[in-house]
Design a protein around this motif. Structure first.
Motif, PDB file in Angstrom:
ATOM      1  N   LYS A  46       0.849  -1.194   0.000  1.00 24.80           N
ATOM      2  CA  LYS A  46       0.000   0.000   0.000  1.00 24.80           C
ATOM      3  C   LYS A  46       0.881   1.238   0.000  1.00 24.80           C
ATOM      4  N   GLY A  47       0.389   2.224  -0.602  1.00 24.32           N
ATOM      5  CA  GLY A  47       1.083   3.514  -0.548  1.00 24.32           C
ATOM      6  C   GLY A  47       0.843   4.175   0.795  1.00 24.32           C
ATOM      7  N   LEU A  48       1.665   5.108   1.076  1.00 22.96           N
ATOM      8  CA  LEU A  48       1.568   5.804   2.364  1.00 22.96           C
ATOM      9  C   LEU A  48       0.222   6.462   2.547  1.00 22.96           C
ATOM     10  N   ALA A  49      -0.291   6.977   1.457  1.00 20.93           N
ATOM     11  CA  ALA A  49      -1.599   7.645   1.525  1.00 20.93           C
ATOM     12  C   ALA A  49      -2.670   6.680   1.969  1.00 20.93           C
ATOM     13  N   VAL A  66      -2.245   4.016   3.674  1.00 16.78           N
ATOM     14  CA  VAL A  66      -2.011   3.661   5.079  1.00 16.78           C
ATOM     15  C   VAL A  66      -2.660   4.679   5.996  1.00 16.78           C
ATOM     16  N   TYR A  67      -2.414   5.918   5.694  1.00 16.02           N
ATOM     17  CA  TYR A  67      -3.003   6.969   6.528  1.00 16.02           C
ATOM     18  C   TYR A  67      -4.501   7.024   6.372  1.00 16.02           C
ATOM     19  N   GLU A  68      -4.918   6.680   5.199  1.00 13.77           N
ATOM     20  CA  GLU A  68      -6.357   6.639   4.956  1.00 13.77           C
ATOM     21  C   GLU A  68      -7.011   5.610   5.876  1.00 13.77           C
ATOM     22  N   GLU A  83      -5.879   4.455   8.571  1.00 12.35           N
ATOM     23  CA  GLU A  83      -5.763   4.913   9.964  1.00 12.35           C
ATOM     24  C   GLU A  83      -6.855   5.902  10.311  1.00 12.35           C
TER      25      GLU A  83
END
Lengths: 226, 535
Positions: B392-395, B397-399, B401
């Motif tokens: 997964k892209g970092l975005a 991941v934060y999504e 979260e």
């Protein structure tokens, strides 16, 4: 001017009604309602520029991922972007319909992150989220290492096949780029801190296992807190 | 029945012949007979009395008291004259024989009269103060004239039980009564010297006072009784009046010493204590000797108490505080808290061996069963550090979260390895089928653990669709979140020693594991070598 009148009359106000405010016997005009300023207007109709230089090792990746970069910037952020081949720079420019002033800066940061070495998908997060930052530091900032030690340190940081780096990334929800002696971390402020601590301990010489255990503890604690 | 005009002698004889029980009951005829008898006696004695107002005993119309008084008046001076005569006879014994021969018969009668009169008089004289003199008179008279009789009376006065014995003794000694007389005189004199007359008198008085009360009662009884009860009365009076204690103080029973020599016998007869005249060392009586013995014993015991106790009597004695090898001499007894070791005999060993054989035949061994510890709590989701590049892209991941933060229910529950689980389930099914085909005995279905990971998510969030409130209460119990024992210290709190200890422990564990690994490797290598060689 209307705007000039209003503040002067604000000092002495006895009552207010829809029609206007009373200052003694005067009838003041109603409060104006403005729409938010466009980026264009804020800068008084002038266009704003940003230029991001492209390092040579990122030239070909940029060429490959250009469309992925271009599309979100142009479509969603409404920023003009172009590549100045001669100067080897990426130029960004606001348009008249750019919604927010900060868009330009975000796009600039996004492009800059890509230039540092992050993937587009990771860098895109910069566009989408506000609180993401990129921190860069060098190994020599942490500890002065020369020759083999330095090489070993770099090796320690990455781990076998990059597993240590990935472990840190996954644990802390950050993205790390180790470019020779420079280290870049992309993520939220707290996560950056954790990642930085782990990397520093690795640079200083602690084995990976130790770093892992610490990471586990920290992330577990982080996960509990919302 | 007697005639009123019979003579005195006849009356006396008559009285003598009457049965004593008949005398108990008052009868006027007997009384008349007695009066005439007394009159006769009175007239007989009259010529010998120095001075008497009466020529004849007046009995008509007089009661017993008055008659007694008359007799008394007559006999008082008579006694003194008689005493004088006896003393004279003592000094000149040759005369006594002549006297005896002459008036033997007369004396017989006289003797009886005297006895009666004396006892009567004795009763009267009890109230008088000059009792002692009378007692002495009594003694003297008895000594001189009636040795045996006196002794028998004395015996009675001493002890009724010893009466018979004394009587016998009296009879035996009658032959040598002169010697006894001399001895008794000597003893009396000695006693008087030792004790002092005062003491004797005091004793006599004390005893007499006691006796007076008794005798008064008895007197009343006697006076109430008929005059004809003389014999019985005399008998009793002799017993009560003449007591050994009066003369010689506290007596000591010496009945068992009867068969000893004459002197001892006489001592007994006289009733004197052995210590009285014989021992002169400090003048101790048996009682005093006893007391002395007791006293010495007491002193001994007191002395023993004051001294420090022997070591056996003391508590908690160490070897240093007792004499050497003293514990060997003493029979020590102490509790054993341990059962004594069993004495191994052939029988015991045989029994044990039999048991062993039996067990082997049965195959029933008491092996220790390992207790399988089942996890009481669901296994916590241990976050494994993924060492692969995240897909997964970092975005994203934060999504994720963010979604978890805001809308926890909608977040997808993570599984560690879905594919792994699937694979394990398939394998278990396969194993079951293979086991069923290959073995004869039944193998139950394999346990497929349904491991449901409990996410540590607030319970409220899981239940509600639209969470209006967010609570901190987590689904997992605190023990499930973290179960630690003992003192959990932070890295900063751990002391140097603690750090060292932890490190040493880790090293030990690592070494043990390394050794195990080495042995395993060696085994594998040898196995491989053998295999290769085999091929």
């Amino acid at each position: 001017m209307q705007s000039g009148e209003a503040p002067a009359s604000m000092e002495v106000e006895t009552s207010s009604n829809g029609l206007g405010t009373h200052i003694g016997s005067f009838l003041l005009p109603p409060k104006p309602k403005f729409e938010p300023l466009k980026a264009h207007e804020m800068s008084d109709g002038r266009v704003q520029f940003r230029k991001v230089s492209v390092p040579p090792h990122r030239y070909s990746p940029l060429k490959k991922a250009w469309m992925e970069i271009y599309t979100p910037i142009y479509e969603q952020m409404k920023i003009d972007i172009r590549m100045n081949l001669k100067a080897r720079k990426v130029e960004l420019k606001t348009r008249s319909d750019t919604p927010d002033v900060s868009n330009l800066q975000k796009c600039t940061d996004f492009v800059h992150a890509f230039m540092l070495g992050f993937d587009v998908i990771d860098a895109i997060a910069l566009l989408r989220l506000d609180e993401l930052y990129v921190e860069s530091f060098e190994i020599k900032d942490v500890k002065t290492l020369r020759g083999e030690h330095l090489s070993r340190a770099i090796g320690r940081l990455s781990g076998k096949g990059g597993k240590t780096k990935f472990a840190i990334e996954n644990a802390t929800k950050t993205r790390i780029v180790i470019a020779d002696t420079k280290i870049h971390i992309l993520g939220s402020f707290q996560n950056i801190k954790i990642a930085r601590d782990s990397l520093c301990s690795l640079i200083l010489g602690s084995p990976a296992g130790k770093v892992y255990s610490k990471l586990r503890q920290v992330t577990a604690r982080l996960a509990e807190r919302f | 029945m007697a005639k009123p005009s019979e003579t005195g002698m006849e009356a006396l004889h008559h009285l003598k012949s009457t049965d004593p029980p008949a005398l108990l009951a008052p009868s006027p005829t007997l009384s008349q007979t007695a009066r005439t008898a007394s009159q006769h006696l009175f007239s007989c004695l009259k010529p010998y009395a120095p001075k008497s107002p009466f020529d004849q005993l007046l009995t008509d119309g007089f009661d017993a008291e008055q008659i007694w008084q008359q007799i008394d008046l007559l006999s008082q001076p008579l006694l003194s004259t008689l005493r004088r005569q006896v003393k004279h006879l003592e000094k000149h014994p040759e005369e006594s024989k002549i006297v005896l021969k002459k008036e033997n018969e007369f004396l017989d009668g006289e003797r009886k009269i005297l006895e009666e009169k004396e006892t009567k008089r004795f009763d009267d004289d009890v109230d008088d103060d000059d009792m002692d003199m009378d007692m002495d008179e009594f003694d003297d008279e008895e000594e001189e004239e009636e040795g045996g009789r006196r002794e028998s009376e004395k015996g009675e006065s001493e002890d009724e039980s010893g009466e018979m014995v004394e009587g016998k003794g009296g009879e035996g000694i009658e032959d040598k009564f002169l010697k006894i007389k001399e001895l008794e005189e000597y003893l009396e004199e000695d006693e008087a010297r030792e004790y002092g007359l005062d003491r004797k008198k005091k004793k006599g008085e004390l005893k007499l006072e006691e006796e007076e009360e008794e005798e008064e009662e008895e007197e009343d009884e006697e006076e109430e009784d008929d005059d004809d009860d003389e014999l019985d009365d005399e008998y009793e009076d002799a017993e009560e009046n003449a007591r050994y204690e009066d003369f010689f103080g506290a007596k000591k029973k010496t009945v068992p010493k009867r068969k000893s020599s004459l002197s001892n016998g006489s001592d007994e007869d006289s009733g004197l204590n052995d210590d009285g005249a014989v021992e002169k060392k400090g003048g101790l009586s048996t009682h005093e000797k006893q007391l002395e013995k007791l006293q010495s014993e007491i002193e001994q015991m007191e002395k023993a108490n004051l001294e420090p106790k022997t070591w056996t009597m003391r508590g908690e004695v160490t070897a240093a505080s007792r004499p050497k090898n003293s514990a060997l001499e003493v029979d020590l007894d102490f509790e054993h808290n341990v059962r004594p070791a069993p004495v191994i005999t052939e029988e015991i060993t045989a029994s044990i061996e039999d048991m062993i054989k039996q067990r082997i035949i049965e195959g029933r061994f008491d092996d220790i069963q390992k207790v399988s510890s089942l996890p009481s709590t669901a296994p916590k989701e241990v976050k494994q550090l993924d060492e692969n590049k995240s897909k997964k892209g970092l975005a994203e991941v934060y999504e994720e979260e963010y979604i978890q933060k805001t809308n926890p229910a909608a977040a997808p529950i993570s599984f560690s390895d879905e594919q792994k689980k699937e694979a394990s389930i398939l394998f278990k099914k396969l194993c079951l089928k293979l086991d069923a085909l290959s073995h004869f005995h039944f193998a139950p279905k394999p346990v497929i653990e349904d491991m449901s990971i409990q996410a540590n998510v607030p319970a409220l969030a899981m239940e509600e669709i639209a969470p209006t409130a967010v609570s901190d209460a987590a689904m997992l119990a605190p023990e499930e979140v973290f179960s630690g024992k003992g003192d959990i210290k932070e890295e900063a709190e751990v002391t140097q020693a603690e750090r060292k200890r932890r490190r040493a422990k880790k090293k030990r564990k690592f070494k043990a594991e390394a050794v195990k690994r080495m042995t395993k490797k060696a085994r594998d290598n040898t196995a491989l070598l053998n295999h290769n060689e085999g091929e």
